[in-house]
Motif scaffolding. Structure first.
Motif, short mmCIF file in Angstrom:
data_model
loop_
_atom_site.label_atom_id
_atom_site.label_comp_id
_atom_site.label_asym_id
_atom_site.label_seq_id
_atom_site.Cartn_x
_atom_site.Cartn_y
_atom_site.Cartn_z
N PRO A 362 -37.54 -62.13 11.86
CA PRO A 362 -38.89 -61.10 11.66
C PRO A 362 -40.09 -62.28 11.82
O PRO A 362 -41.21 -61.63 11.87
N PHE A 363 -39.92 -63.49 12.12
CA PHE A 363 -41.07 -64.34 12.44
C PHE A 363 -41.36 -64.81 13.80
O PHE A 363 -42.13 -64.72 14.54
N THR A 364 -40.10 -65.29 14.39
CA THR A 364 -40.31 -66.08 15.80
C THR A 364 -40.13 -64.80 16.84
O THR A 364 -40.14 -65.21 17.87
N LYS A 365 -39.30 -63.78 16.44
CA LYS A 365 -38.83 -62.69 17.26
C LYS A 365 -37.77 -63.07 18.31
O LYS A 365 -37.38 -62.35 19.26
N LYS A 366 -37.09 -64.33 17.77
CA LYS A 366 -35.97 -64.66 18.88
C LYS A 366 -34.66 -63.74 18.68
O LYS A 366 -34.66 -63.20 17.41
N GLU A 367 -33.73 -63.91 19.25
CA GLU A 367 -32.76 -63.14 19.19
C GLU A 367 -31.42 -63.99 18.45
O GLU A 367 -31.40 -64.92 18.54
N ILE A 368 -30.91 -63.31 17.24
CA ILE A 368 -29.88 -63.73 16.51
C ILE A 368 -28.34 -63.28 16.67
O ILE A 368 -28.53 -61.87 16.36
N PRO A 369 -27.52 -63.87 17.16
CA PRO A 369 -26.20 -62.99 17.20
C PRO A 369 -25.54 -62.92 15.92
O PRO A 369 -25.68 -63.49 14.89
N ILE A 370 -24.67 -61.74 15.84
CA ILE A 370 -24.20 -61.38 14.60
C ILE A 370 -22.73 -61.40 14.85
O ILE A 370 -22.06 -61.02 15.73
N TYR A 371 -22.13 -62.00 13.82
CA TYR A 371 -20.74 -62.46 13.57
C TYR A 371 -20.09 -61.75 12.59
O TYR A 371 -20.60 -61.89 11.38
N ILE A 372 -18.88 -61.27 12.63
CA ILE A 372 -18.07 -60.75 11.37
C ILE A 372 -17.11 -61.82 11.31
O ILE A 372 -16.69 -62.65 12.14
N THR A 373 -17.28 -62.48 10.05
CA THR A 373 -16.40 -63.64 9.50
C THR A 373 -15.35 -63.42 8.38
O THR A 373 -15.54 -62.41 7.61
N ASN A 374 -14.70 -64.73 8.01
CA ASN A 374 -13.89 -64.17 7.07
C ASN A 374 -14.46 -65.16 5.83
O ASN A 374 -13.57 -65.24 4.85
#
Length: 927
Positions: A362-374
């Motif tokens: 929301p601030f830098t507009k960079k892309e952040i990967p989303i992981y499903i984790t345990n």
């Protein structure tokens, strides 16, 4: 001289108490003392259980002697998985096993000399009891929580609001995730759709959710029934599984549960456990927009530290997150199963699956990967920011998946590389980022709770039936003709393979015309409908049982208003700290709910809670190599990660073991393999890897538990030393709230003490006590003991009480005291601790009524207040010793000059002056 014969004494006392009633007295002062009631297993009580019962019994007997109307009831928490499993193993019905176990427990409890209101006994598997557990469930089903008014209201009130206004206002202050609708739209909805909406509000509701599933036990487990990824019962693997379940919306009461814990008199530790379990945290819910084109536009993440957003390198979500439903990948199901199998295991490797979906910072507009984790659910959330430089688990995850580790703080905790937070300390950074979040509308302030709604369904037989039938279109309706009685089914059906055993029951349908259970073949969805086949969890019955004791024979009400107002709360609740989370949370929730609907007049169930410490036993652990049939001697183990620990009976140790009692944890002892293979058949076909012909096991001192085979049966100890020796020794071990190690040798001491006490009442081979008047010294000893014992009982310092009795006995023996007026009162204050002993001698010295019909002696100050005053003796301004002088002493100077100790210090030196400062009790001798 007549010998101390505890068997004869105990037989006399039992007969005496059988015809006496020390309860139900019409007195002004009441007190409600309660033990956490037992689960009647086949092994019976062990000495770890009895410590709490003896402590509460001492306090009960003390209050009886003080003239209170005491309620000290007992019952049996008789539904549950252990009995069902055992029933299946031995091919008998759990009802029969339960009755046998209860009979044994009652015998054991009575043998220990415990006073209970047996006429108020309750058994949770009795339909007359669980009728009211079902009644509470129906009340929960027909209720919703009004967050605006901070209390429960009838579901009919909510329907009226929907008819009049729609759900716009309700949605705003209840924050339920559903579409908004007007009152006109509501009226047009089908019954099915209306019920689906109401399910978002009902306090008892049904929904699909991920639960803790144990395949070996074939049932769902609560969070507190799972330890480190395995079931507490049996140690079997537990996984996450999506199932249709009944749940209780306990989360609506989170704030009240948190706030009112302050009103309970208990330890800080207990309050902290409750607070941590509820887990309130203030923070911000940040809004991350989703880059990919899917049917979800953003992902919201709650964080207590929004300033750490500049260190984020990934987003981690759980398998339960809504986003998972929108991921269409071939391998997704495989990874979901893999992740869920390791969900609750803290020791498991970190598992992650890259969703190929990105969120926008929301601030830098960079892309952040989303992981499903345990590991996400460890935080009580469904999504978290992965900040590797701040969090250790995030760091390990980032390392494993080659994700960037962004440093945002220097050694002085000043923000660096954080754009507009550069060179700010944490306090100023928080202020600034909260201002930006509010201004840019990229997040909202929020309070989060770790507490989750309680799963209420169990896929097993031996539990309370849930009083629900399913109307047309599968709409849940309540069965109000209670109790809905659990049918007798064959033990073969208990092995359910994941299905509720009641699904196989033929007569399990509800006819709404006849209002009774009928055969399932008659289901026509007109008059006859299917009944819910899951049963209630074991905590359902134990969450309100304390109320039923107040009015256990009332068939018309759960408890009458008159009796509830008289007894109100449990004044003293004694039990183990292991019940500080699940049981206590649920009991407090039930009580608050019942207060909201007008059944109880108080807001908390318990005034004071004491958690007794554990009696620790010697456990024996053997080691099995994972995925093999090989057991390995403990001293040969190199990689502990490849080992599964298995508890065995400590009776299987070889007798010639060199066992160091002072260094127990480091003892490795040899197992008798012949006995081991004979003890359990499944060990016969295993291979045992020995070291020099020996198979070594690990010894561990820990909580006594039947599953660890380290329990000690009190019956054997009582048979050898008597009830009173056992009672005294359990209390003498140490402070009530601390853990203690049992040592059989120690009980000999309390046995010898009772023999000496016994001899105090003898003269010339018969019971005899003198009628002569006691002297000052005897009265001083007695009244000092009365003062200290009463103080100790009030503070539950029973170990110091027994020490004091031993000291008092020595003093009385030394002065040959056998005065009636002294020994009678001493016997009364000793009675709560050693009731059999005291009752027998009380009768022998000429008292026909029970000792517990007498009154606790009143302490009199005049017998122990001394006329002596303590003075500090100084020589040349330095304190040298202290002496005692009579407060009425007229010639103090003359008195001190005669004191031998002072003369030795003076060593014949000339005294210049003696200064006497009476106000400060100082005498300064200048030489």
């Amino acid at each position: 001289m007549l010998k101390y014969n505890f068997k004869k004494i105990e037989n006399f006392s039992k007969k005496k108490w059988k015809i006496s009633n020390f309860f139900n007295k019409k007195k002004k002062s009441k007190i409600y003392i309660l033990d956490m009631f037992p689960y009647p297993s086949g092994d019976g009580l062990h000495i770890g259980h009895t410590i709490g019962y003896i402590a509460s019994d001492i306090y009960t007997k003390y209050k009886i002697l003080k003239g209170y109307n005491v309620l000290h009831p007992i019952g049996f928490d008789s539904f549950g998985l252990p009995t069902e499993q055992y029933a299946f193993q031995i091919k008998k019905h759990p009802k029969l096993i339960t009755n046998i176990n209860i009979k044994n427990y009652k015998k054991q409890l009575k043998n220990i000399g415990l006073f209970f209101n047996w006429e108020r006994e309750i058994i949770t598997s009795d339909p007359s009891y669980y009728k009211w557990t079902q009644w509470i469930f129906i009340k929960l089903f027909n209720s919703w929580y009004d967050n605006k008014k901070k209390k429960t209201r009838s579901i009919n009130d909510l329907i009226k609001i929907f008819n009049k206004e729609g759900n716009i206002n309700i949605f705003l202050f209840n924050n339920r995730k559903q579409s908004l609708f007007s009152n006109k739209e509501w009226k047009k909805f089908s019954n099915k759709k209306k019920e689906n909406i109401l399910q978002n509000y009902r306090l008892a509701f049904i929904s699909e959710r991920k639960v803790n599933w144990c395949p070996e036990l074939s049932t769902v487990l609560a969070n507190d029934e799972v330890k480190n990824g395995r079931s507490e019962r049996g140690g079997f693997p537990v996984y996450k599984k999506k199932m249709k379940q009944w749940s209780i919306r306990i989360t609506d009461y989170s704030e009240r549960l948190l706030k009112d814990i302050k009103k309970i008199n208990c330890t800080k530790n207990l309050k902290n456990i409750q607070n941590n379990w509820i887990g309130k945290s203030k923070g911000v819910e940040l809004i991350f927009k989703i880059k990919n084109k899917i049917n979800i536009s953003n992902i919201n993440i709650f964080t207590k530290e929004p300033e750490n957003i500049f260190g984020i390198s990934f987003i981690a979500i759980s398998t339960e997150h809504n986003l998972v439903n929108f991921i269409k990948r071939k391998k997704i199901k495989y990874y979901i199963k893999k992740i869920e199998k390791s969900y609750l295991n803290k020791d498991s490797n970190l598992i992650g699956y890259f969703t190929k979906i990105y969120a926008i910072h929301p601030f830098t507009k960079k892309e952040i990967p989303i992981y499903i984790t345990n590991y996400v659910m460890e935080y009580g959330s469904y999504s978290i920011m992965g900040v590797p430089n701040i969090n250790k688990i995030d760091y390990n995850f980032a390392k494993k998946f080659n994700l960037p580790i962004i440093k945002i703080l220097n050694k002085k905790k000043i923000f660096i590389n954080s754009y507009f937070l550069n060179n700010l300390n944490k306090k100023k950074a928080i202020e600034k980022i909260n201002y930006i979040i509010k201004k840019k509308k990229i997040g909202i302030k929020k309070i989060n709770y770790k507490l989750k709604d309680a799963v209420f369904s169990r896929q097993r037989y031996w539990g309370e039936p849930i009083p629900i039938y399913y109307y047309k279109n599968n709409i849940p309706k309540t069965i109000n003709n209670l109790p809905l009685i659990l049918p007798d089914i064959k033990y073969k059906l208990f092995n359910n393979n994941g299905e509720s055993p009641l699904k196989k029951e033929k007569n399990w349908a509800w006819n709404i015309k006849k209002k009774k259970i009928v055969n399932k073949k008659k289901i026509d969805n007109l008059h006859t409908f299917p009944i819910e086949t899951d049963t209630m969890p074991s905590w359902a019955a134990s969450s309100w049982y304390y109320l039923r004791y107040m009015d256990s024979k009332n068939y018309k009400k759960i408890v009458s208003a008159k009796k509830e107002k008289y007894w109100k709360n449990v004044d003293l609740y004694i039990g183990g700290i292991e019940h500080a989370t699940g049981h206590l949370i649920y009991s407090r929730f039930f009580h608050k709910f019942l207060n909201d609907i007008g059944i109880v007049s108080t807001i908390e169930p318990f005034n004071k809670i004491i958690n007794q410490g554990l009696i620790l036993g010697k456990s024996v652990i053997i080691s099995k190599i994972n995925k093999t049939n090989n057991f390995i001697s403990y001293d040969l183990i190199k990689k502990k990660n490849d080992i599964q620990n298995i508890y065995i009976s400590n009776k299987l140790l070889k007798k010639n073991n060199n066992f160091d009692e002072n260094n127990i944890e480091n003892n490795n002892c040899e197992i008798d393999l012949y006995k081991l293979k004979k003890w359990r058949k499944d060990f016969k076909n295993n291979n045992f890897i020995l070291n020099k012909g020996k198979f070594i096991a690990k010894i561990k001192i820990e909580k006594m538990s039947k599953s660890k085979y380290n329990t000690i049966n009190p019956d054997k100890i009582i048979k050898k030393f008597g009830v009173d020796s056992f009672r005294l020794y359990e209390m003498f071990l140490g402070p009530l709230n601390q853990n203690k190690i049992w040592d059989n040798k120690g009980i000999v001491g309390t046995y010898q003490f009772l023999k000496k006490f016994w001899n105090l009442f003898y003269s010339k081979g018969k019971f005899y006590i003198s009628n002569k008047k006691p002297n000052k010294e005897e009265l001083k000893i007695l009244h000092y003991t009365i003062l200290k014992i009463e103080k100790n009982i009030k503070n539950f310092e029973f170990n110091t009480s027994i020490s004091l009795f031993m000291i008092t006995l020595k003093k009385l023996i030394k002065i040959n005291c056998n005065k009636k007026s002294i020994l009678k009162k001493l016997l009364i204050i000793f009675a709560p601790f050693a009731p059999n002993f005291s009752e027998f001698i009380w009768n022998k010295i000429g008292e026909n009524k029970s000792i517990f019909n007498s009154k606790f002696p009143i302490f009199k100050k005049k017998y122990i207040i001394s006329n002596n005053v303590k003075y500090y003796i100084m020589i040349n301004n330095k304190i040298k010793l202290k002496i005692y002088l009579n407060k009425n002493e007229k010639n103090i100077e003359k008195k001190i000059l005669k004191n031998k100790k002072i003369n030795i210090l003076l060593n014949n030196k000339k005294i210049k002056k003696i200064l006497i400062i009476k106000e400060k009790k100082i005498i300064n001798i200048l030489i």
